[in-house]
Design an enzyme around this catalytic site. Structure first.
Site: not given
Ligand SMILES: *Cc1c(COP(=O)(O)O)cnc(C)c1O
Length: 405
Positions: A145, A230, A259
């Site tokens: 994701f 990520d 985040k």
């Molecule tokens: C939440 C998330 C994203 C995307 O972040 P948004 O602020 O919702 O666009 C990307 N990578 C990971 C691993 C995430 O958990």
């Protein structure tokens, strides 16, 4: 209508009537929050075990971060990058000090940070590695994701995320998460990067086999492929380390964060990397109206200070062990596996358990907000300021729910 006199039902009806239905939230209408607690419009209090997908690692409305927001909001909030501002350089300095990386690129949402990393990797591939124009390949993992843009969903393995959104962006290959051999076999001379979550969050808090990240990293090094972590969800203390990749003593070429970078007060994300890689961007190559704005930068600096000064990373590490052990002691016929690192915990239920949603609803009735991920996984990821006593309070209720029929 007077907002104070509206009931939960009325808010929900209004939202259902006008809002696109791209979410299926639990029917709790939160009106206020503080620390690990949220309060709904009817005055019910809940302990928050989702922490906005780890965006509020520092706890809701952390007073120091709120203060930074208020002070900066009264000075200057947005200049655009057409001009410089007096806060962004301080965020760079803070990031350098805390992470050891050399160069940064600020964006807003996590998806934008990932998009930026993908663009950097492609450009690096053409300008530095010498890949032929338009041939660059990026490898991602099953069950990944990384956000919801068209390019990002193009390498999702979740059919629903892609259904109806084509044509998709080419140039991505998928290999099995946790399988280093599969990565090695997928690499060609056109491969520019490997994008991986050190712990998969939305995929169900999936921790790869020990040694996987290190092996994958070495394969990337050997093949002149960028290793891109990520850490938007797993990073900034969630896993019990600043970054989850630290468990395997590696140093990714590129890291994306978001985040908790703002403690949940504002969308702030960033790409962390080197001069060699982020140096490929020239003026005009890439940008964002809000990216790097002084309000977001001031908030992020304080959010990082709080993380460090309140020892939230250490707390996540220690209480993560405690919490997982407590969960393991519950003898529930529904539980297939309990996994995670730090306060990043997934409880996977058996197929016969009837899905995680009903457990989340039962937890909500008892004052705990958690959200299922992937049908059968309950994610427990409270703000990192949680105490042992608060975990004990929650465990009484979690135990009850896991022992339901
Ligand atoms: C939440 C998330 C994203 C995307 O972040 P948004 O602020 O919702 O666009 C990307 N990578 C990971 C691993 C995430 O958990």
């Amino acid at each position: 209508m007077e907002t104070q006199t509206m009931t939960s039902k009325e808010y929900i009806a209004l939202e259902e009537k006008y809002g696109a239905h791209n979410y299926h939230p639990l029917d709790v209408v939160i009106d206020k929050a503080e620390g690990i607690w949220v309060t709904d419009v009817d005055g019910n209090r809940y302990m928050d075990f989702l922490a906005a997908y780890s965006a509020v690692n520092q706890g809701h409305c952390h007073p120091r971060i709120v203060k930074a927001l208020q002070e900066q909001a009264e000075k200057v909030t947005l200049t655009s990058r057409a001009f410089r501002n007096s806060k962004l350089p301080l965020l760079y300095e803070k990031l350098a000090e805390m992470t050891g990386y050399e160069m940064f690129l600020p964006m807003n949402s996590g998806a934008e940070a990932v998009e930026t990393a993908l663009k950097a990797a492609r450009k690096w591939g053409y300008k530095v590695k010498g890949v032929e124009e338009n041939k660059a390949e990026i490898i991602a993992c099953t069950n990944n994701f990384a956000g919801r843009t068209i390019t990002i969903i193009s390498f999702s393995t979740e059919e629903q995320y892609k259904d109806g959104f084509g044509p998709l962006t080419p140039g991505f290959k998928i290999v099995e998460y946790g399988n280093a051999k599969a990565l090695e076999e997928a690499i060609t001379s056109n491969t520019v990067a490997f994008l991986v979550e050190p712990i998969q969050g939305e995929g169900g808090v999936v921790v790869p086999p020990e040694g996987y990240l290190k092996e994958a990293y070495e394969i990337c090094k050997k093949n002149n492929v960028l290793f891109m972590a990520d850490e938007i969800q797993s990073g900034l203390g969630r896993s019990g380390k600043l970054f989850a990749f630290e468990y395997e003593n590696i140093r990714p070429d590129v890291v994306t964060i978001g985040k908790a970078l703002s403690g949940g007060l504002y969308p702030v994300s960033a790409v962390l990397s080197s001069k060699e890689i982020l140096g490929v961007f020239n003026p005009g190559d890439h940008g964002s109206t809000f990216g790097g704005n002084p309000l977001g930068a001031a908030i992020a600096v304080e959010a990082l200070n709080v993380l460090k000064e309140e020892k939230l990373i250490e707390n996540s590490y220690e209480l993560g062990i405690y919490f997982r052990n407590q969960l393991k002691e519950v003898n529930s016929k529904h539980v297939k596996e309990i996994r995670g690192k730090g306060l990043f915990i997934g409880v996977e239920l058996n197929n016969e358990a009837g899905g995680a949603r009903r457990f989340c609803e039962a937890l909500m009735e008892r004052g705990i907000l958690a959200k299922e991920t992937h049908e059968n996984v309950i994610r427990f990821a409270p703000p990192l300021i949680i105490t042992k006593e608060e975990i004990d309070w929650a465990m009484e209720r979690i135990r009850e729910v896991l022992l339901m029929d």
